[in-house]
Design an enzyme around this catalytic site. Structure first.
Site, PDB file in Angstrom:
ATOM      1  N   ASP B  35     -12.328 -57.753  47.613  1.00  0.00           N
ATOM      2  CA  ASP B  35     -11.527 -56.868  48.554  1.00  0.00           C
ATOM      3  C   ASP B  35      -9.841 -56.832  48.392  1.00  0.00           C
ATOM      4  O   ASP B  35      -9.585 -58.385  48.532  1.00  0.00           O
ATOM      5  CB  ASP B  35     -12.027 -57.598  50.253  1.00  0.00           C
ATOM      6  CG  ASP B  35     -10.768 -56.921  51.842  1.00  0.00           C
ATOM      7  OD1 ASP B  35     -10.138 -55.435  50.978  1.00  0.00           O
ATOM      8  OD2 ASP B  35     -11.440 -56.818  52.367  1.00  0.00           O
ATOM      9  N   ASP B  36      -9.584 -56.290  48.086  1.00  0.00           N
ATOM     10  CA  ASP B  36      -8.312 -56.632  47.639  1.00  0.00           C
ATOM     11  C   ASP B  36      -7.776 -56.459  46.050  1.00  0.00           C
ATOM     12  O   ASP B  36      -6.991 -56.960  45.001  1.00  0.00           O
ATOM     13  CB  ASP B  36      -6.775 -56.737  48.092  1.00  0.00           C
ATOM     14  CG  ASP B  36      -7.104 -55.689  49.824  1.00  0.00           C
ATOM     15  OD1 ASP B  36      -7.377 -55.138  49.264  1.00  0.00           O
ATOM     16  OD2 ASP B  36      -6.195 -56.422  50.622  1.00  0.00           O
ATOM     17  N   CYS B  75      -9.400 -50.035  52.751  1.00  0.00           N
ATOM     18  CA  CYS B  75     -10.341 -50.253  52.650  1.00  0.00           C
ATOM     19  C   CYS B  75     -11.380 -49.536  53.343  1.00  0.00           C
ATOM     20  O   CYS B  75     -12.889 -49.198  53.230  1.00  0.00           O
ATOM     21  CB  CYS B  75     -10.548 -51.225  53.537  1.00  0.00           C
ATOM     22  SG  CYS B  75     -12.145 -52.620  53.977  1.00  0.00           S
ATOM     23  N   ARG B  79     -15.139 -47.606  51.799  1.00  0.00           N
ATOM     24  CA  ARG B  79     -16.392 -47.668  51.528  1.00  0.00           C
ATOM     25  C   ARG B  79     -17.153 -47.297  52.887  1.00  0.00           C
ATOM     26  O   ARG B  79     -18.368 -47.103  51.671  1.00  0.00           O
ATOM     27  CB  ARG B  79     -16.367 -49.565  53.148  1.00  0.00           C
ATOM     28  CG  ARG B  79     -16.083 -50.327  52.259  1.00  0.00           C
ATOM     29  CD  ARG B  79     -15.070 -52.003  52.594  1.00  0.00           C
ATOM     30  NE  ARG B  79     -14.056 -52.349  52.080  1.00  0.00           N
ATOM     31  CZ  ARG B  79     -14.545 -53.703  51.487  1.00  0.00           C
ATOM     32  NH1 ARG B  79     -15.120 -53.971  52.375  1.00  0.00           N
ATOM     33  NH2 ARG B  79     -13.684 -54.325  50.603  1.00  0.00           N
ATOM     34  N   LYS B 134     -18.089 -57.951  54.679  1.00  0.00           N
ATOM     35  CA  LYS B 134     -17.108 -57.059  55.508  1.00  0.00           C
ATOM     36  C   LYS B 134     -17.784 -55.694  55.143  1.00  0.00           C
ATOM     37  O   LYS B 134     -17.993 -55.552  54.049  1.00  0.00           O
ATOM     38  CB  LYS B 134     -15.773 -57.594  54.483  1.00  0.00           C
ATOM     39  CG  LYS B 134     -15.306 -56.476  55.548  1.00  0.00           C
ATOM     40  CD  LYS B 134     -13.801 -56.474  55.451  1.00  0.00           C
ATOM     41  CE  LYS B 134     -12.588 -55.435  55.136  1.00  0.00           C
ATOM     42  NZ  LYS B 134     -11.375 -55.192  54.132  1.00  0.00           N
ATOM     43  N   HIS B 136     -16.790 -52.814  57.937  1.00  0.00           N
ATOM     44  CA  HIS B 136     -15.287 -51.904  58.307  1.00  0.00           C
ATOM     45  C   HIS B 136     -16.120 -50.492  57.640  1.00  0.00           C
ATOM     46  O   HIS B 136     -14.681 -49.872  57.710  1.00  0.00           O
ATOM     47  CB  HIS B 136     -14.189 -52.313  57.130  1.00  0.00           C
ATOM     48  CG  HIS B 136     -13.167 -52.664  58.007  1.00  0.00           C
ATOM     49  ND1 HIS B 136     -11.994 -52.997  56.829  1.00  0.00           N
ATOM     50  CD2 HIS B 136     -12.148 -52.116  59.268  1.00  0.00           C
ATOM     51  CE1 HIS B 136     -11.348 -52.631  58.091  1.00  0.00           C
ATOM     52  NE2 HIS B 136     -11.159 -51.901  58.737  1.00  0.00           N
ATOM     53  N   SER B 159     -11.575 -56.337  58.354  1.00  0.00           N
ATOM     54  CA  SER B 159     -10.722 -57.117  57.237  1.00  0.00           C
ATOM     55  C   SER B 159     -10.300 -58.605  58.771  1.00  0.00           C
ATOM     56  O   SER B 159     -10.862 -58.295  60.074  1.00  0.00           O
ATOM     57  CB  SER B 159      -9.643 -56.685  57.483  1.00  0.00           C
ATOM     58  OG  SER B 159      -9.520 -55.404  56.277  1.00  0.00           O
ATOM     59  N   HIS B 221      -8.472 -60.548  50.008  1.00  0.00           N
ATOM     60  CA  HIS B 221      -7.762 -60.062  51.620  1.00  0.00           C
ATOM     61  C   HIS B 221      -6.752 -61.404  51.904  1.00  0.00           C
ATOM     62  O   HIS B 221      -7.547 -62.518  51.916  1.00  0.00           O
ATOM     63  CB  HIS B 221      -8.633 -58.764  51.815  1.00  0.00           C
ATOM     64  CG  HIS B 221      -8.145 -58.180  53.364  1.00  0.00           C
ATOM     65  ND1 HIS B 221      -7.550 -58.714  54.437  1.00  0.00           N
ATOM     66  CD2 HIS B 221      -7.640 -57.104  53.072  1.00  0.00           C
ATOM     67  CE1 HIS B 221      -6.470 -57.535  55.034  1.00  0.00           C
ATOM     68  NE2 HIS B 221      -7.274 -56.881  54.393  1.00  0.00           N
ATOM     69  N   ASP B 273     -12.330 -52.806  45.990  1.00  0.00           N
ATOM     70  CA  ASP B 273     -12.647 -51.953  47.067  1.00  0.00           C
ATOM     71  C   ASP B 273     -11.024 -51.088  46.392  1.00  0.00           C
ATOM     72  O   ASP B 273     -11.045 -49.536  47.279  1.00  0.00           O
ATOM     73  CB  ASP B 273     -12.662 -52.465  48.239  1.00  0.00           C
ATOM     74  CG  ASP B 273     -11.615 -52.896  48.715  1.00  0.00           C
ATOM     75  OD1 ASP B 273     -10.649 -53.039  47.881  1.00  0.00           O
ATOM     76  OD2 ASP B 273     -11.253 -53.302  49.819  1.00  0.00           O
ATOM     77  N   ASN B 274     -10.150 -51.669  46.595  1.00  0.00           N
ATOM     78  CA  ASN B 274      -8.581 -50.822  45.877  1.00  0.00           C
ATOM     79  C   ASN B 274      -8.083 -51.773  45.275  1.00  0.00           C
ATOM     80  O   ASN B 274      -8.530 -53.167  44.823  1.00  0.00           O
ATOM     81  CB  ASN B 274      -8.295 -50.458  47.143  1.00  0.00           C
ATOM     82  CG  ASN B 274      -8.363 -51.054  48.130  1.00  0.00           C
ATOM     83  OD1 ASN B 274      -9.448 -51.469  49.413  1.00  0.00           O
ATOM     84  ND2 ASN B 274      -7.370 -52.308  48.300  1.00  0.00           N
ATOM     85  N   LYS B 291      -2.080 -51.962  46.254  1.00  0.00           N
ATOM     86  CA  LYS B 291      -2.803 -51.261  46.640  1.00  0.00           C
ATOM     87  C   LYS B 291      -2.627 -49.901  48.020  1.00  0.00           C
ATOM     88  O   LYS B 291      -1.064 -50.576  48.627  1.00  0.00           O
ATOM     89  CB  LYS B 291      -3.276 -52.365  48.264  1.00  0.00           C
ATOM     90  CG  LYS B 291      -4.271 -52.466  49.410  1.00  0.00           C
ATOM     91  CD  LYS B 291      -4.152 -53.361  50.060  1.00  0.00           C
ATOM     92  CE  LYS B 291      -5.167 -53.311  51.476  1.00  0.00           C
ATOM     93  NZ  LYS B 291      -5.245 -54.343  52.034  1.00  0.00           N
TER      94      LYS B 291
END
Lengths: 461, 461
Positions: B35-36, B75, B79, B134, B136, B159, B221, B273-274, B291
């Protein structure tokens, strides 16, 4: 979870095969559904103002359901139940994305394409399907009837008071064929006739195979229109004119069934989506209340079912039945499989329709919602209005004995504390399952939402 | 349209049969999704700050995808693509019901249960499936992983900065098992370890059959946590600590595969994810932007795939690939049927993964959306940023040659009017299909909406 097209195809193919091997095909279904027609608005339910001989003939040759309920006092939630066999809160169609009663044009919300409609159920048995009339379960392409099991569609996507004439920001009232706008603004006095012609065409073209015709009329919803032949001819202004034109339409359909010798092979059902509005000219007599309310006048609607040779003629059934029963009942009659992967609130009422001795209402309780709020519960002869606050007024629980007091005039709660307690327990169970104001239910399913809704317009997009 | 349970059961049964008759079962899939995590945040993508030997070993023993794209800088939309193989606007997950970037707690919106996820696709081939981490994509029960093809779930539903500590009206950050909250607020420094234990348990229990493990980590994240063993041990503060713990987690999983002799039967994919956030300590080097943006730094992410014996070791693939390709690729590798009843944007990239000579990117164009707005298009070596207004500034079209200028530093639009025109035509086609700001696309599908969302809380409802 969904299945894949390869499987759907296999399924459709084997269904067709099943039909071919059956000795007798299952019957056709024609479901005529009026908009805002009141309980006392047709002759066979007591109207002395409106001439409705052809609808009345359905009662003479079939069954009157006198405790037949819509699940809501307004259009969108009511229709979501008819299509899915579920209470509106089950499928999250009890209000718009903005919390309004019904969907408005360019609505972000619609009936989830993942729901299984009565049309999809019948398609699985090889039925030809058509929707002719007002839809009102979402106007974005993924929500249209053509995406919910109807092979063809002709009609208006929402109510006839939602065009640009009523609200400037709205698009002109569109008439659609399948997923395209073919006329806008549509001339409303032509609608009942156009629907009827389309219905006749569909019946004629599909006379050799089982078919399902869903005919949700535009009237007598306001603004009221009728074609020249009916305008000014009734004893009840434009309201009566529009009702009498619907009676004429029903007659044309019945005549066509006779001509094609389909009478005994066709179940014809006639009903309304909710009670008559308070100032439109309609009548909910002898019931109390109007469209939009959870009084009987808001949600108990006239209903007649004719199926010569199966449904006994000229009889009345007072058992509690509802639009949610349409899907399971049509499934049972047709031999189709109703969905088993999800909760369906409706029940198969075909034993009642056949007049089986000993058949009773399959509903232990019937629940009256106003938007997201559970307001009343029917349990046998009793109806309990739950305690609540409305317009800053505290309303206590009120109990009515509908067998003796169909007009909900005398509160007998004090005399029957045991009944009140029993029904309150039923209400509590319903709250946990379907939710109530400020309370999520355990078994609600999502509606569909499109973040970028666009207008349905005549040319191009 | 959906199929019925009877059919689903039949299908599942015949799939199991298929597997039993196969000579060799299809491979397992493990998808580790950070995540991130930024493009330059792991050793094998150039990080000199973070020690990531186990992730790097995936690159030594497998393939680095150096032009692998998320479909969004944030996010939830990202996803939704990973799960469905579609651009976020296709499935209306490009923003929340309130127009925010991502879903917040007690969200009315979620990924439509009618969508077919990669987990559902693999379930149809008899795979065991688990989601650990996670989610989301909606926190209401009908939107949870357990309703989208995952047989089990352990993780946080959104998140880790969305608990009550950040916003008082939010519920305490919940840890869920399946559909129940088992801990709230969860101690975040335990999360990576708990996820890892759960992953090991799942792998061990399912070692005899094909399985799909989706492991979307909570970190890096913000807010950043790591367990005691990692806290303060990296050269890059808490950010580095959390990344190094994820590396440790990856190592434990790889060791377990070795121990169970599953290495050659398991496709391990590692991605993010990014891009890294602008002020968190992460690095998107050598890319421009962070991001949330449609610069390469927002959406191009590190990706490594290891499958010994099939994916060649120690190689790099610079062809354009994306998270939307995961579903069709896993389907192809497993022998499952990808959905054919709807548009799927992703492509089967297994020829690229096998290192087939002559294999090229299956994407003629890749589209960069910011919420509902199409902002850029990649076409081969070229990336065109479309003209638009942003913060009252008029931004002209800008063209970058990513082969020569991966940092998007030099606009070469003026020198290549033909390229600009060609890509603008691709953008126009995309707009009609998927939509753009103020413009509905022809082939968007609805998200799910629940009008009565409730909080996920520890006890009872």
């Amino acid at each position: 979870m969904r299945l894949f097209v390869a499987l759907v195809t296999t399924f459709a193919a084997s269904s067709a095969l099943l039909l071919a091997q059956d000795e007798e095909p299952p019957p056709n279904f024609i479901l005529i559904y009026c908009d805002d027609l009141g309980y006392g608005d047709v002759g066979c339910f007591g109207s002395e103002k409106h001439r409705t001989p052809r609808i009345d003939s359905l009662a003479t040759e079939g069954m009157r359901l006198t405790s037949f309920y819509s699940t809501s006092g307004v259009c969108t939630p009511s229709r979501s139940s008819l299509m899915t066999g579920c209470y509106p809160r089950r499928v999250n169609m009890h209000q718009s994305a903005q919390g309004e009663w019904v969907l408005f044009p360019v609505a972000r919300k619609g009936l989830n394409p993942g729901e299984i409609t009565v049309a999809e159920v019948l398609r699985s048995r090889g039925y030809a399907t058509a929707c002719v009339g007002k839809w009102h379960l979402g106007d974005q392409p993924p929500f249209l009837p053509t995406r919910q099991g109807f092979q063809s569609y002709l009609g208006i996507p929402y109510s006839n008071d939602m065009g640009a004439r009523q609200r400037k920001k709205n698009p002109p009232l569109p008439l659609m064929r399948d997923e395209r706008v073919i006329d806008a603004p549509v001339k409303q006095d032509t609608l009942t006739k156009r629907y009827t012609d389309e219905a006749i065409r569909f019946i004629t073209e599909n006379r050799e195979r089982p078919f399902f015709l869903y005919l949700p009329h535009t009237f007598p919803h306001l603004p009221l229109y009728a074609s020249e032949s009916f305008l000014g001819k009734s004893a009840n202004g434009r309201y009566g004119d529009s009702v009498e034109e619907i009676d004429w339409s029903t007659g044309r359909i019945l005549d066509k069934l006779t001509e094609l010798k389909l009478d005994r092979r066709t179940v014809v059902m006639f009903a309304s989506d909710n009670g008559a509005a308070s100032r439109a000219g309609g009548s909910n007599a002898p019931l109390r209340g109007h469209k939009g309310s959870t009084w009987e006048g808001g949600m108990r609607v006239p209903c007649v079912v004719r199926w010569p040779g199966v449904v006994p003629a000229g009889v009345e059934c007072d058992a509690v039945t509802s639009t949610i029963d349409v899907l399971p009942t049509f499934a049972a009659i047709s031999g189709a499989q109703a969905p088993t992967d999800r909760v369906i609130d409706g029940k198969d009422i075909s034993p009642l329709l056949r007049g089986d001795s000993g058949a009773v209402s399959p509903h232990g309780a019937f629940f009256y919602y106003f938007k997201d709020q559970l307001q009343a519960v029917r349990h046998g002869r009793w109806k309990l209005h739950l305690a609540r606050t409305e317009k800053k007024k505290e309303l206590p629980v009120r109990l009515y004995d509908l067998d003796r007091d169909i007009a909900e005039s005398t509160d007998v709660a004090a005399a029957h504390p045991d009944v009140v307690a029993r029904i309150q327990a039923l209400a509590e169970g319903c709250r946990g399952d379907l939710g109530d104001r400020g309370l999520r239910g355990a078994h609600q399913r999502p509606a569909g939402i499109m973040e970028d809704p666009g207008q349905l317009t005549l040319l191009g997009r």
